[in-house]
Design an enzyme around this catalytic site. Structure first.
Site, PDB file in Angstrom:
ATOM      1  N   CYS A 266      14.691  50.371  51.740  1.00  0.00           N
ATOM      2  CA  CYS A 266      14.523  49.078  52.411  1.00  0.00           C
ATOM      3  C   CYS A 266      13.046  48.774  52.635  1.00  0.00           C
ATOM      4  O   CYS A 266      12.582  47.655  52.387  1.00  0.00           O
ATOM      5  CB  CYS A 266      15.279  49.080  53.735  1.00  0.00           C
TER       6      CYS A 266
ATOM      7  N   CYS B 136      21.345  50.654  59.522  1.00  0.00           N
ATOM      8  CA  CYS B 136      21.799  49.374  60.073  1.00  0.00           C
ATOM      9  C   CYS B 136      23.164  48.935  59.564  1.00  0.00           C
ATOM     10  O   CYS B 136      23.918  48.308  60.295  1.00  0.00           O
ATOM     11  CB  CYS B 136      20.757  48.284  59.843  1.00  0.00           C
TER      12      CYS B 136
END
Length: 380
Positions: A118, A215
């Site tokens: 990410c 997440c």
């Protein structure tokens, strides 16, 4: 840039009021403090929060960054400190660049680290380009890592607080990205110091708990997420001893990780057994004694090198390496095979090294990060 003006606190030769900083805001206390501090110093701050995955599902989930509640918290901090804030829909980018690879590599028997991907493929690529498009002079984040000016340009260094250091997750930051990035929290002595700053600025997130999960993986249940992303992925198979004996059955290789001991469902054996290999093709979870987990030779690829000399300009490099985020650096020798591949030899063996994890390189003396790469097969 003209150097007729003294450098500001971000190392740029102009007054803060003429320096635009895009702050990547997750809604947590760290990035909120960065934004508030820079706003108070008079910088032209623009807050940006990324919506990375399904907003509806996210609203019901606390404790993970970039969820619905976190977007709200980031917007509130921007209102409190009086700077603009934007929410960018990066769902498709995140799906393509992070989630799909996470699922596929897990299915291939690896143990991926999506937070690194990410940073590499979303935050420090697409978001960083967005910051440039907004005419920002730099982009600041709440990561605990330090950027220091060296003889050959900016260098990446560990955070002052070793307990908060995030260098393992940022090894793939390139020299070009490092020119543009700033990490204002890396020098702080502790997380308490960050929370004290949040209280000083009167931020609503001052007491917000840290996020613990990946997440998009609620409660750390990787297998449930993989099954949702790849229906039929959890195919049953056999638990096999390294000597060939079949000891039991399992409900899917995705439920196991290298080094796992508990929850194997093969009790009654005299010696403890550990998962030593995941054979996806045969649907085998291979178990064996602890000594089979011990590894000294680690093949690494996709290397991002941050040293001053070209990576393959030497036959070997004496460094320290981390092969898991929770372990301290160990002394090692890196032998380059190409500009982006190498064999890493650990001077003392490590247990449970898994394909899909990162191998991060550090100076043996000092705090500098020299880069790192991805472990791609677990041969001992």
């Amino acid at each position: 840039m003209p150097l007729d003006h003294p450098l500001n606190s971000l190392g740029l030769p102009k007054p803060p009021s003429e320096t635009r900083v895009v702050v990547a805001m997750s809604g947590g206390v760290d990035s909120s403090v960065v934004a508030a501090q820079l706003a108070e110093e008079g910088y032209d701050v623009v807050g940006v929060t990324l919506q990375l995955y399904d907003h509806g599902a996210a609203l019901a989930k606390k404790g993970a960054c970039c969820a619905g509640i976190d977007i709200h918290d980031a917007r509130r901090v921007a209102e409190e400190m009086g700077f603009p804030h934007y929410v960018l829909d990066y769902e498709n980018i995140f799906q393509d660049a992070v989630i799909d690879e996470f699922a596929d590599s897990y299915l291939a028997g690896a143990t991926p680290v999506p937070c690194i991907r990410c940073n590499e493929r979303v935050k420090f690529k697409d978001l960083l380009q967005t910051a440039r498009d907004l005419d920002a002079d730099c982009m600041a984040t709440g990561h605990y890592i330090q950027r220091k000016q060296g003889q050959n340009g900016p260098e990446l260094h560990c955070a002052t607080d070793a307990n908060r250091d995030q260098s393992y997750f940022l090894f793939s930051t390139t020299p070009e990205q490092l020119e543009f990035l700033r990490f204002p929290l890396g020098h702080l002595p502790s997380k308490d110091a960050t929370r004290e700053l949040a209280a000083k600025y009167g931020l609503s997130v001052a007491d917000k708990p840290d996020s613990q999960d990946i997440c998009f993986v609620p409660n750390g249940n990787y297998a449930a997420v993989i099954e949702k992303l790849r229906p039929g992925a959890a195919e049953p198979g056999e638990i096999v001893h390294a000597d060939g004996r079949v000891l039991g059955t399992h409900n899917g290789v995705i439920h196991y990780t290298i080094g796992q001991r508990r929850g194997l469902g093969i009790g009654g054996l005299s010696d403890p057994l550990y998962v030593v290999k995941l054979d996806v093709d045969k649907k085998h979870v291979v178990v064996g004694p602890k000594e089979m987990l011990s590894t000294r030779n680690v093949p690494v690829r996709e290397i991002n090198w941050l040293g001053d000399e070209p990576f393959d300009s030497r036959a070997e490099w004496q460094v320290s390496v981390k092969v898991r985020s929770t372990r301290p650096p160990r002394e090692a020798v890196i032998r380059p095979l190409s500009p982006t591949t190498a064999e890493v030899e650990l001077l003392s063996p490590e247990d449970g090294i898994s394909p899909g994890q990162a191998c991060v390189f550090y100076e043996t003396e000092g705090s500098r990060i020299l880069g790192g790469g991805w472990i791609w097969r677990g041969e001992g």
